[in-house]
Design a protein around this motif. Structure first.
Motif, PDB file in Angstrom:
ATOM      1  N   GLU A  62       0.827  -1.206   0.000  1.00 10.12           N
ATOM      2  CA  GLU A  62       0.000   0.000   0.000  1.00 10.12           C
ATOM      3  C   GLU A  62       0.864   1.260   0.000  1.00 10.12           C
ATOM      4  OE1 GLU A  62      -3.839  -1.962   2.356  1.00 10.12           O
ATOM      5  OE2 GLU A  62      -2.469  -0.615   3.412  1.00 10.12           O
ATOM      6  N   ARG A  63       2.008   1.195   0.674  1.00 13.28           N
ATOM      7  CA  ARG A  63       2.918   2.343   0.662  1.00 13.28           C
ATOM      8  C   ARG A  63       3.476   2.580  -0.733  1.00 13.28           C
ATOM      9  NH1 ARG A  63       4.743   0.095   5.639  1.00 13.28           N
ATOM     10  NH2 ARG A  63       6.764  -0.538   4.795  1.00 13.28           N
ATOM     11  N   GLU A  64       3.731   1.512  -1.464  1.00 15.01           N
ATOM     12  CA  GLU A  64       4.242   1.676  -2.821  1.00 15.01           C
ATOM     13  C   GLU A  64       3.197   2.335  -3.715  1.00 15.01           C
ATOM     14  OE1 GLU A  64       7.318   1.362  -3.755  1.00 15.01           O
ATOM     15  OE2 GLU A  64       7.748   0.829  -1.671  1.00 15.01           O
ATOM     16  N   ILE A  65       1.936   1.990  -3.495  1.00 12.19           N
ATOM     17  CA  ILE A  65       0.861   2.652  -4.253  1.00 12.19           C
ATOM     18  C   ILE A  65       0.826   4.142  -3.910  1.00 12.19           C
ATOM     19  CG2 ILE A  65      -1.645   2.798  -4.567  1.00 12.19           C
ATOM     20  CD1 ILE A  65      -1.754  -0.222  -4.080  1.00 12.19           C
TER      21      ILE A  65
ATOM     22  N   ARG B  42       3.295   5.930  -2.843  1.00  9.50           N
ATOM     23  CA  ARG B  42       4.468   6.583  -3.426  1.00  9.50           C
ATOM     24  C   ARG B  42       4.239   6.881  -4.908  1.00  9.50           C
ATOM     25  NH1 ARG B  42       7.863   3.549   0.037  1.00  9.50           N
ATOM     26  NH2 ARG B  42       9.167   4.921   1.312  1.00  9.50           N
ATOM     27  N   ALA B  43       3.684   5.899  -5.608  1.00 12.86           N
ATOM     28  CA  ALA B  43       3.522   6.053  -7.050  1.00 12.86           C
ATOM     29  C   ALA B  43       2.405   7.028  -7.402  1.00 12.86           C
ATOM     30  CB  ALA B  43       3.254   4.688  -7.692  1.00 12.86           C
ATOM     31  N   GLN B  44       1.354   7.054  -6.581  1.00 16.52           N
ATOM     32  CA  GLN B  44       0.183   7.862  -6.910  1.00 16.52           C
ATOM     33  C   GLN B  44      -0.160   8.860  -5.804  1.00 16.52           C
ATOM     34  OE1 GLN B  44      -3.104   5.601  -8.665  1.00 16.52           O
ATOM     35  NE2 GLN B  44      -1.801   3.776  -8.662  1.00 16.52           N
TER      36      GLN B  44
ATOM     37  N   ASP C 172       0.585  11.917  -5.484  1.00  9.10           N
ATOM     38  CA  ASP C 172       0.179  13.243  -5.943  1.00  9.10           C
ATOM     39  C   ASP C 172      -1.316  13.329  -6.168  1.00  9.10           C
ATOM     40  OD1 ASP C 172       2.755  14.097  -5.844  1.00  9.10           O
ATOM     41  OD2 ASP C 172       3.157  13.867  -7.989  1.00  9.10           O
ATOM     42  N   SER C 173      -1.947  12.207  -6.492  1.00 11.69           N
ATOM     43  CA  SER C 173      -3.396  12.212  -6.688  1.00 11.69           C
ATOM     44  C   SER C 173      -4.130  11.750  -5.434  1.00 11.69           C
ATOM     45  CB  SER C 173      -3.773  11.318  -7.878  1.00 11.69           C
ATOM     46  OG  SER C 173      -3.280   9.996  -7.683  1.00 11.69           O
TER      47      SER C 173
ATOM     48  N   SER D 287       5.679  12.013   2.780  1.00 10.04           N
ATOM     49  CA  SER D 287       6.731  11.206   2.162  1.00 10.04           C
ATOM     50  C   SER D 287       7.724  10.692   3.204  1.00 10.04           C
ATOM     51  CB  SER D 287       7.460  12.022   1.092  1.00 10.04           C
ATOM     52  OG  SER D 287       8.065  13.166   1.659  1.00 10.04           O
TER      53      SER D 287
END
Length: 580
Positions: A292-295, A297-299, A301-302, A538
């Motif tokens: 879930e943290r990787e999600i 990180r990747a998204q 901003d949204s 972050s």
């Protein structure tokens, strides 16, 4: 057919010929790369103001002077009047209603351009129509508005234009008006009614001026709910519901929402709120799951565009140290200092330069028995009985450590684990479960920085302390988390000033725990992020990864968990063992 008719009608427009001549001249030496040279809006405005002057002069001469012009001059002026009147009519119908269908990619100089020009052309048309028909202005206005209704060709024609121009007016308002910005709802929703909500969030919101009807708390029907209802009383609107309805309540309120539920539910709840566009704050840790943290990180901003990552230590208890390490202006309203220059002035930058690089950092977070879990309360922070569960407490020093070291992994070297035996026996007897370790001491390095971490629960209250000591090449920063104050000294031990939470501001508002970060969140919910994020989103993800790395290293090294009680912990601490 209609478009061709407007094209021919525009050929009679003096304004169009003026535009043609100006563009011819500009085309010889174009100032931009536009395919067609611009015709400034100011030229159009000056042109119509000139037409208005002509119409007014003609009106005054016709109705207020005995001068009689020769027939051929009067006839010529009549023709000019009809041409100008037709030009105004065509301008309104074409530019305000039809242009978007013909010129798909045109732009105007300012959103208010047509909104200002439309009433000007209406005034011009009124006087020109009076000039060419001989009717008075009052009669024309009454006929145009339909009060009273007038029959005949003249009255019917004006009635038709009344509705055409009403449509033009609506089009102008819808396309030109920027709209009225509305503030985010001043109500606030809270998901979860655990210890943090009852003893931290709710008192802070009351201190900030929120009334009962402005706070909605939704909780699951669990053993804590009845105690929470009694503790909350009339301080907020409180609802106990089933799991599927908790989020529905927050969505229905559509107000800024604080996610203070068990960590396992955070990710689903924050994604749902983000999808609905509702500003939200999420308690730490955001999520324990690396996937879930990787999600995030990747998204992020949204997903976290309307989300605020709460952090009681880095954004409140340790905010003075956070500001020293990361001097964002957003923190200044909550701080006081020994001298003004330490808050955004030269003294702060001079001190940072004088101190130089970090040599070592030691963070201790020892919770006394009165602050540690008991009974069923906060049991979810202790089970399952793995080291990972301890993140509910260790997240605080790890996040502060991330501020101190910057990005990059920590190389853990030694670790010791302990478990408070009386609490472990109680939970095992009453609930049949093992609790997580309640003591961890670890050492490691980050580049050239020596790191020491000590976190424990159930220590004797007289030994409880929460402190961070950062040794620099040229001085020391000591943060007392309980006092919410960071003091600075040079290598000789001389006092170099302090930064602290401003406990006297606004009548002592910030003395209440959680008031600082609750106000930060509401500022964000109402005004948005502005130029920079000022939460620790972050960094919290990095701190959670660091905890996973430490837990994995401990598991590989098979570090034993020692039992302790209030007597043994004062005389014999769990022994450090190598984790590499």
């Amino acid at each position: 057919m209609v478009f061709h008719a407007f094209f021919l009608a525009r050929l009679l427009s003096p304004l169009q010929w003026l535009k043609f001549r100006v563009r011819q001249r500009v085309q010889a030496n174009p100032p931009t790369t536009n395919m067609r040279p611009d015709f400034p809006a100011a030229y159009t405005e000056w042109y119509f103001l000139g037409v208005l002057v002509v119409a007014l002069v003609a009106y005054v001469m016709r109705h207020n002077t005995p001068l009689r012009l020769p027939d051929f001059i009067a006839g010529a002026l009549q023709v000019v009047g009809w041409i100008l009147l037709a030009e105004c009519v065509v301008w309104v119908l074409y530019y305000l209603m039809l242009r978007a269908f013909v010129e798909r990619y045109y732009t105007i100089f300012h959103p208010a351009e047509y909104m200002l020009m439309f009433p000007l052309t209406l005034v011009i048309q009124t006087f020109l129509l009076s000039d060419v028909t001989g009717y008075g202005v009052n009669y024309i206005l009454q006929t145009f508005t339909g009060s009273p209704a007038v029959g005949g060709v003249f009255g019917t024609t004006l009635a038709i234009f009344r509705y055409l121009y009403l449509g033009a007016a609506i089009t102008v308002v819808l396309s030109s008006h920027p709209g009225i910005a509305t503030r985010t709802a001043q109500n606030i929703s809270v998901i979860g009614a655990g210890d943090v909500t009852v003893n931290r969030i709710l008192p802070a919101l009351k201190t900030l001026g929120y009334e009962r009807d402005e706070i909605s708390i939704a909780s699951l029907d669990d053993p804590e709910a009845a105690a929470a209802r009694a503790a909350i009383g009339d301080a907020a609107r409180f609802q106990i519901t089933e799991p599927s309805k908790v989020l529905e309540i927050a969505l229905r309120e559509h107000a800024p929402t604080i996610i203070a539920s068990p960590t396992l539910a955070h990710f689903t709840q924050l994604v749902t709120l983000a999808t609905a566009g509702i500003p939200f704050a999420v308690e730490k840790p955001i999520t324990e799951q690396r996937a879930e943290r990787e999600i995030l990180r990747a998204q992020g901003d949204s997903i976290m565009a309307c989300g605020f990552a709460l952090s009681y230590y880095s954004l409140e208890k340790g905010l003075p140290l956070t500001y020293f390490l990361n001097p964002l202006p957003n923190y200044l309203p909550f701080l006081a200092a020994s001298e003004p220059g330490l808050l955004g002035g030269r003294a702060l930058h001079a001190l940072r330069e004088e101190f130089g690089p970090v040599r070592s950092a030691r963070i201790e977070l020892l919770e006394g028995a009165s602050r540690s879990p008991s009974g069923f309360g906060r049991l979810w922070t202790e089970v399952p009985g793995t080291l990972h569960t301890f993140i509910e407490t260790t997240i605080h020093p790890l996040l502060m450590m991330r501020h101190i070291t910057g990005p990059g992994p920590v190389m853990w070297q030694q670790c010791a684990l302990g478990r408070y035996a009386p609490r472990a026996a109680q939970v095992a007897a009453e609930y049949g479960q093992q609790i997580a370790p309640t003591w961890i001491e670890a050492t490691g390095t980050h580049g050239n920085i020596q790191l020491s971490l000590l976190v424990a629960k159930h220590v004797p209250d007289q030994q409880a302390r929460r402190v961070a000591v950062i040794e620099y090449a040229g001085g020391t920063a000591t943060c007392d988390f309980d006092a919410r104050r960071t003091e600075f000294s040079d290598t000789a031990g001389n006092d170099r000033g302090w930064i602290a939470i401003d406990n006297d501001k606004f009548g002592g508002r910030y003395r209440q725990n959680y008031a600082v970060q609750m106000e930060m969140f509401m500022n964000f919910a109402i005004n948005g992020w502005g130029a920079v994020r000022f939460d620790d989103f972050s960094r919290q993800l990095d701190a959670l990864d660091a905890w996973d790395d430490l837990c994995n290293a401990v598991a590989r090294a098979e570090i034993p968990v020692s039992d302790y009680d209030t007597t043994t912990i004062t005389s014999q601490r769990p022994q450090l063992s190598a984790v590499n």
